[in-house]
Design an enzyme around this catalytic site. Structure first.
Site, PDB file in Angstrom:
ATOM      1  N   LYS A 146       2.163   4.710   1.335  1.00 28.50           N
ATOM      2  CA  LYS A 146       2.367   5.089   2.722  1.00 28.50           C
ATOM      3  C   LYS A 146       1.992   6.507   2.804  1.00 28.50           C
ATOM      4  O   LYS A 146       2.800   7.411   2.316  1.00 28.50           O
ATOM      5  CB  LYS A 146       3.726   5.083   3.305  1.00 28.50           C
ATOM      6  CG  LYS A 146       3.825   5.599   4.884  1.00 28.50           C
ATOM      7  CD  LYS A 146       5.194   5.008   5.339  1.00 28.50           C
ATOM      8  CE  LYS A 146       5.325   5.014   7.028  1.00 28.50           C
ATOM      9  NZ  LYS A 146       4.710   6.301   7.512  1.00 28.50           N
ATOM     10  N   CYS A 200       7.336  51.092  -6.484  1.00 31.85           N
ATOM     11  CA  CYS A 200       8.595  50.231  -6.570  1.00 31.85           C
ATOM     12  C   CYS A 200       8.459  49.351  -7.682  1.00 31.85           C
ATOM     13  O   CYS A 200       7.510  48.632  -8.055  1.00 31.85           O
ATOM     14  CB  CYS A 200       8.380  49.372  -5.203  1.00 31.85           C
ATOM     15  SG  CYS A 200       9.989  48.331  -5.015  1.00 31.85           S
ATOM     16  N   GLU A 207       0.830  -1.210  -0.073  1.00 28.88           N
ATOM     17  CA  GLU A 207      -0.136  -0.036   0.131  1.00 28.88           C
ATOM     18  C   GLU A 207       0.740   1.291   0.104  1.00 28.88           C
ATOM     19  O   GLU A 207       2.065   1.185   0.387  1.00 28.88           O
ATOM     20  CB  GLU A 207      -0.924   0.111   1.554  1.00 28.88           C
ATOM     21  CG  GLU A 207      -2.124  -1.041   1.304  1.00 28.88           C
ATOM     22  CD  GLU A 207      -2.567  -1.059   2.910  1.00 28.88           C
ATOM     23  OE1 GLU A 207      -2.688   0.121   3.555  1.00 28.88           O
ATOM     24  OE2 GLU A 207      -2.887  -2.053   3.217  1.00 28.88           O
ATOM     25  N   LYS A 216      10.770   3.727   3.246  1.00 25.39           N
ATOM     26  CA  LYS A 216      10.897   5.226   3.217  1.00 25.39           C
ATOM     27  C   LYS A 216      11.532   5.562   1.840  1.00 25.39           C
ATOM     28  O   LYS A 216      12.681   5.223   1.894  1.00 25.39           O
ATOM     29  CB  LYS A 216      11.285   5.764   4.347  1.00 25.39           C
ATOM     30  CG  LYS A 216      10.230   5.249   5.750  1.00 25.39           C
ATOM     31  CD  LYS A 216       9.319   6.452   6.032  1.00 25.39           C
ATOM     32  CE  LYS A 216      10.139   7.566   6.939  1.00 25.39           C
ATOM     33  NZ  LYS A 216       9.015   8.336   7.390  1.00 25.39           N
ATOM     34  N   CYS A 256      14.142  49.768  -4.494  1.00 28.58           N
ATOM     35  CA  CYS A 256      13.754  51.287  -4.728  1.00 28.58           C
ATOM     36  C   CYS A 256      14.255  52.094  -3.549  1.00 28.58           C
ATOM     37  O   CYS A 256      14.102  53.347  -3.408  1.00 28.58           O
ATOM     38  CB  CYS A 256      12.207  51.410  -4.678  1.00 28.58           C
ATOM     39  SG  CYS A 256      11.260  51.197  -3.412  1.00 28.58           S
ATOM     40  N   CYS A 260       7.591  47.270   1.820  1.00 31.74           N
ATOM     41  CA  CYS A 260       7.932  48.518   1.143  1.00 31.74           C
ATOM     42  C   CYS A 260       6.567  49.125   0.743  1.00 31.74           C
ATOM     43  O   CYS A 260       5.492  48.670  -0.118  1.00 31.74           O
ATOM     44  CB  CYS A 260       8.694  48.090  -0.213  1.00 31.74           C
ATOM     45  SG  CYS A 260       8.761  49.702  -1.394  1.00 31.74           S
ATOM     46  N   TYR A 267      -7.567   1.445   6.206  1.00 33.46           N
ATOM     47  CA  TYR A 267      -6.712   0.531   5.716  1.00 33.46           C
ATOM     48  C   TYR A 267      -6.773  -0.720   6.809  1.00 33.46           C
ATOM     49  O   TYR A 267      -6.134  -1.514   6.941  1.00 33.46           O
ATOM     50  CB  TYR A 267      -5.491   0.796   5.559  1.00 33.46           C
ATOM     51  CG  TYR A 267      -4.569   1.859   6.477  1.00 33.46           C
ATOM     52  CD1 TYR A 267      -4.644   1.379   7.626  1.00 33.46           C
ATOM     53  CD2 TYR A 267      -4.484   3.019   6.049  1.00 33.46           C
ATOM     54  CE1 TYR A 267      -4.110   2.308   8.719  1.00 33.46           C
ATOM     55  CE2 TYR A 267      -3.833   3.970   6.789  1.00 33.46           C
ATOM     56  CZ  TYR A 267      -3.520   3.638   8.177  1.00 33.46           C
ATOM     57  OH  TYR A 267      -2.799   4.420   9.063  1.00 33.46           O
ATOM     58  N   ASP A 269       0.867  10.376   3.816  1.00 36.36           N
ATOM     59  CA  ASP A 269       1.675  11.198   4.781  1.00 36.36           C
ATOM     60  C   ASP A 269       0.785  11.949   5.352  1.00 36.36           C
ATOM     61  O   ASP A 269       0.662  13.317   5.224  1.00 36.36           O
ATOM     62  CB  ASP A 269       2.824  11.916   4.059  1.00 36.36           C
ATOM     63  CG  ASP A 269       3.695  12.542   5.030  1.00 36.36           C
ATOM     64  OD1 ASP A 269       3.416  12.229   6.085  1.00 36.36           O
ATOM     65  OD2 ASP A 269       4.740  13.450   4.600  1.00 36.36           O
ATOM     66  N   CYS A 316      14.051  49.440   1.250  1.00 35.05           N
ATOM     67  CA  CYS A 316      13.566  48.489   0.094  1.00 35.05           C
ATOM     68  C   CYS A 316      14.794  48.099  -0.888  1.00 35.05           C
ATOM     69  O   CYS A 316      15.484  49.081  -1.373  1.00 35.05           O
ATOM     70  CB  CYS A 316      12.677  48.904  -0.706  1.00 35.05           C
ATOM     71  SG  CYS A 316      12.193  47.873  -2.061  1.00 35.05           S
TER      72      CYS A 316
HETATM   73  S1  IVH Z   1      -0.720   0.403   8.827  1.00 39.43           S
HETATM   74  C1  IVH Z   1      -0.007  -1.617  12.860  1.00 39.43           C
HETATM   75  N1  IVH Z   1      -0.998   1.467   6.328  1.00 39.43           N
HETATM   76  O1  IVH Z   1       2.226   5.364   8.860  1.00 39.43           O
HETATM   77  C2  IVH Z   1      -0.012  -0.845  11.186  1.00 39.43           C
HETATM   78  N2  IVH Z   1      -0.087   3.000   8.167  1.00 39.43           N
HETATM   79  O2  IVH Z   1       4.975   5.293  10.215  1.00 39.43           O
HETATM   80  C3  IVH Z   1       0.086   0.573  11.289  1.00 39.43           C
HETATM   81  N3  IVH Z   1       0.437   5.061   7.363  1.00 39.43           N
HETATM   82  O3  IVH Z   1       0.998   5.363  12.137  1.00 39.43           O
HETATM   83  C4  IVH Z   1      -0.437   1.226  10.462  1.00 39.43           C
HETATM   84  N4  IVH Z   1      -0.158   4.861   5.410  1.00 39.43           N
HETATM   85  O4  IVH Z   1      -0.334   6.858  10.325  1.00 39.43           O
HETATM   86  C5  IVH Z   1      -0.629   1.689   7.859  1.00 39.43           C
HETATM   87  N5  IVH Z   1      -1.238   2.376   4.192  1.00 39.43           N
HETATM   88  C6  IVH Z   1      -0.739   2.443   5.521  1.00 39.43           C
HETATM   89  C7  IVH Z   1      -0.383   3.659   5.963  1.00 39.43           C
HETATM   90  C8  IVH Z   1       0.141   3.968   7.197  1.00 39.43           C
HETATM   91  C9  IVH Z   1       0.329   5.679   6.146  1.00 39.43           C
HETATM   92  C10 IVH Z   1       1.123   5.774   8.843  1.00 39.43           C
HETATM   93  C11 IVH Z   1       0.278   5.568   9.867  1.00 39.43           C
HETATM   94  C12 IVH Z   1       1.132   5.068  10.946  1.00 39.43           C
HETATM   95  C13 IVH Z   1       2.522   5.467  10.316  1.00 39.43           C
HETATM   96  C14 IVH Z   1       3.886   4.666  10.624  1.00 39.43           C
END
Ligand code: IVH
Length: 675
Positions: free
Chosen positions: A118, A439, A116, A321, A419, A434, A233, A120, A416
């Site tokens: 990740k 300007c 999946e 990451k 100018c 300014c 998820y 942010d 400034c």
């Molecule tokens: S699973 C025990 N799935 O990443 C399972 N987390 O660095 C933990 N996050 O706290 C969560 N996308 O906030 C899971 N597809 C995803 C995610 C995900 C982002 C975040 C989540 C977690 C953090 C850990």
């Protein structure tokens, strides 16, 4: 025979189901079947019915996403099972090590994985009872989080209620818990920061911080405006994962109407995992939200249980990451840039550094407060970060043996840099400005803003061209753009016949753009895209806007005294009025469609106070305005009605003292009628 209220109840519930379906189509799967206007109409209909039958209002009604009064703070609640985080890996070798441990501990070689994105944002738990959302809880410290239910309800991709049929179809029980990621899409993040900046507020550093800040707003109205999104998820019951395979969980959530990220894959080997990681490394920039890596999870729940946890993270999942889009480099100098509004922005001049495939040479330091917060000095080594859509910024000063500190402090110049006019910092404001109207930097930035995509959309009129046009005196204000001839353009460097013609065509095309673009293009302080739109709708012409006074301006949605003053000041300057005259001569669209209003309440003034039960302030304001009335902020003898909600305070006292008519919400509705 059915009683009238039974009929109403049926009708209301049917309408709710219909609205829920359209919410799902719009916010979850992004495939709307009706227009926004039609959707609004359905909501209006439902609100009307609910107003007639307040006893039938339920918490899971689509009208109840926003409401309630500001809270004092958030209540702490324990999680049903710890909300864990993930261990990170940064390269293929570390990922292979993780796979080896999975093999060893499980005694199996044939393990299926789910990949999946990740996302942010921040993780959030949703508790459903009898198919209805009852609680939204932040991660907090993992075992205890904060109850942010009222704010979570405003997130359109979070279902407030799931029908029995849908739960059955998805194989989900009536009481369950979903976990997932709350995030702010990049477009919403950008818009929010622009609006904050135009109001003189500090901007959020990245979408994750903005998400956290937004979900912890005390007023859910504010959360509602910021357009958060939620991807789910995990699904559990009594703290235990419900399905026997993670892949099934995702499909079930999907079919029950939750938003599940479509960019997922069930794979049977580490090779496939690695291919997925590689694929998204190249495509992540194309997403509408930020991701910082890939999450790999063991598919089978039984195997997950066998593998268990270490400290704060499961052994059955791992994050890969992507290389942080950050780099460390030296701050060589700090220069000051003058913006369109005259705002002075300190910009870090860096030793060029490659960050996420882009060479970064400078980064914003925002303002003097930020420089002080960072404690940054010229010569320091700094960490620079680059977000998706966001300009690079200095995140922190590196202070260790390998990176000696710089010594030279930075001070805002007194004049400034473009100018030489003395710089001003207004009491209570963060920014230095300014104030010289002529300007050259302001001129350059004003022209660039006017020509930019979201404004008059004159393609080709970028930095290089605008620099030349302003330096040579060919363009001294935005109206001069419409006087440019082919010969003027051909006299510039690197300009051929074809490009010159293209630019003239673009300029010609821009004349067709609507009034709100022109208003936005003028660069009036504190008038952003949205405000320009409201002004255009309210006044219907530049002429009416030009002659509006402070009072009348404040009748416009979201225009307060400061913005009103800024508009009046702009039009009080003779040069600006002359400019509009010339834009008129050039045949730009200076009239538009005034939004039709009723006349029922023409000349009537309302003041809203206290908490309304069924409408937000904005909705009530709009209702009154649509009926031709106006809403002001303070009670005077001229006020016709004070609409008092729960916990009304001093405004209500004042109304009583002055003998102004006080009405409640219900009475307001009948006064407003159908406008
Ligand atoms: S699973 C025990 N799935 O990443 C399972 N987390 O660095 C933990 N996050 O706290 C969560 N996308 O906030 C899971 N597809 C995803 C995610 C995900 C982002 C975040 C989540 C977690 C953090 C850990």
């Amino acid at each position: 025979m059915a009683s009238p209220s039974k009929d109403a109840a049926k009708k209301i519930e049917a309408l709710r189901e219909k609205i829920r379906r359209h919410e799902y189509l719009y916010y979850v799967v992004d495939q709307p079947e009706i227009s926004d206007a039609e959707f609004d109409e359905l909501m209006r209909e439902l609100k009307g019915l609910e107003a007639e039958h307040p006893d039938l209002i339920t918490a899971d009604s689509p009208t109840q996403r926003v409401g309630g009064k500001p809270r004092e703070g958030f209540v702490k609640v324990p999680h049903s099972s710890p909300m864990l985080s993930l261990d990170n890996t940064y390269n293929e070798e570390e990922l292979r090590d993780w796979e080896r441990r999975v093999h060893e501990l499980s005694g199996r070689q044939d393990v299926d994985y789910v990949c999946e994105l990740k996302l942010d944002g921040m993780s959030l738990a949703l508790i459903y009872e009898d198919g209805k959302l009852v609680r939204g809880i932040t991660r907090g410290d993992g075992s205890v989080g904060e109850d942010v239910t009222l704010n979570v309800r405003t997130v359109r991709s979070v279902p407030l209620s799931i029908s029995k049929e849908n739960l059955k179809k998805a194989g989900i029980p009536a009481d369950f818990e979903v976990r997932g990621e709350l995030l702010m899409p990049l477009a919403a993040f950008k818009r929010m920061n622009e609006e904050r900046e135009s109001k003189g507020l500090s901007s959020f550093a990245n979408p994750r911080n903005a998400t956290a800040g937004t979900v912890r707003q005390l007023e859910s109205r504010v959360t509602a405006e910021r357009r958060l999104d939620y991807f789910s998820y995990m699904l559990s019951q009594d703290g235990r994962t419900y399905f026997d395979r993670h892949w099934k969980t995702l499909s079930a959530l999907d079919s029950a109407g939750f938003k599940v990220n479509q960019n997922r894959k069930l794979v049977h080997s580490m090779e496939e995992v690695w291919a997925f990681i590689q694929q998204w490394a190249g495509k992540r920039e194309s997403l509408a939200y930020e991701i910082d890596g890939i999450v790999v999870k063991v598919d089978r729940t039984a195997l997950q249980d066998e593998l268990g946890f270490t400290g704060k993270a499961p052994r059955w999942a791992i994050a890969y990451k992507y290389a942080a889009r950050a780099g460390i480099t030296r701050l060589e100098d700090i220069r000051v840039q003058v913006g369109r509004t005259g705002k002075l922005t300190p910009v870090a001049m860096l030793t060029p550094v490659l960050i996420g495939g882009t060479t970064v040479r400078n980064a914003t330091l925002h303002n003097m407060d930020e420089i002080e917060r960072l404690g940054v000095k010229i010569g320091d080594w700094v960490q620079v970060e680059r977000g998706g859509d966001v300009i690079p910024k200095v995140a922190k000063v590196i202070d260790d043996k390998a990176h000696p500190r710089g010594h030279k402090s930075f001070h805002m110049p007194e004049t400034c840099p473009e100018c030489g006019t003395k710089v001003v910092r207004t009491e209570g404001e963060v920014d230095y400005r300014c104030v010289n109207a002529n300007c050259p930097a302001k001129l350059r930035e004003t022209i660039l803003h006017f020509a930019s995509r979201g404004v008059m959309n004159i393609d080709g009129m970028g930095d290089a061209l605008v620099n030349q046009l302003t330096e040579r005196g060919l363009v001294k204000n935005v109206a001069d753009i419409y006087k440019l001839t082919k010969d003027d353009l051909l006299s510039l460097e690197r300009m051929g016949d074809k490009s010159a013609q293209n630019i003239l065509d673009e300029i010609e095309n821009s004349k067709k753009l609507p009034l709100e673009r022109v208003i936005y293009g003028l660069g009036i302080r504190m008038v952003g895209e949205r405000t320009a739109q409201f002004l255009a709708e309210h006044f219907g012409s530049m002429e009416a806007l030009e002659s509006a006074g402070i009072e009348e301006l404040q009748d416009v949605n979201e225009v307060g005294p400061r913005i009103a003053e800024s508009i009046v000041e702009f039009f009080s300057i003779a040069a600006n009025r002359k400019l509009l005259e010339r834009l008129r001569e050039a045949r730009l669209k200076l009239t538009g469609q005034k939004k039709k209003r009723g006349t029922k309440l023409a000349g009537k003034t309302f003041v809203l106070t206290g908490t309304l039960e069924h409408f937000t302030r904005d909705e009530a304001k709009k209702m009154i305005e649509d009926a031709g009335g106006k809403v002001t902020g303070s009670v005077s003898k001229k006020t016709d009605y004070v609409v008092a909600g729960a916990d009304a305070g001093s405004k209500l006292d004042k109304a009583k003292e002055l003998g102004v008519t006080v009405i409640n919400e219900k009475e307001m509705e009948s006064v407003v009628g159908d406008g």
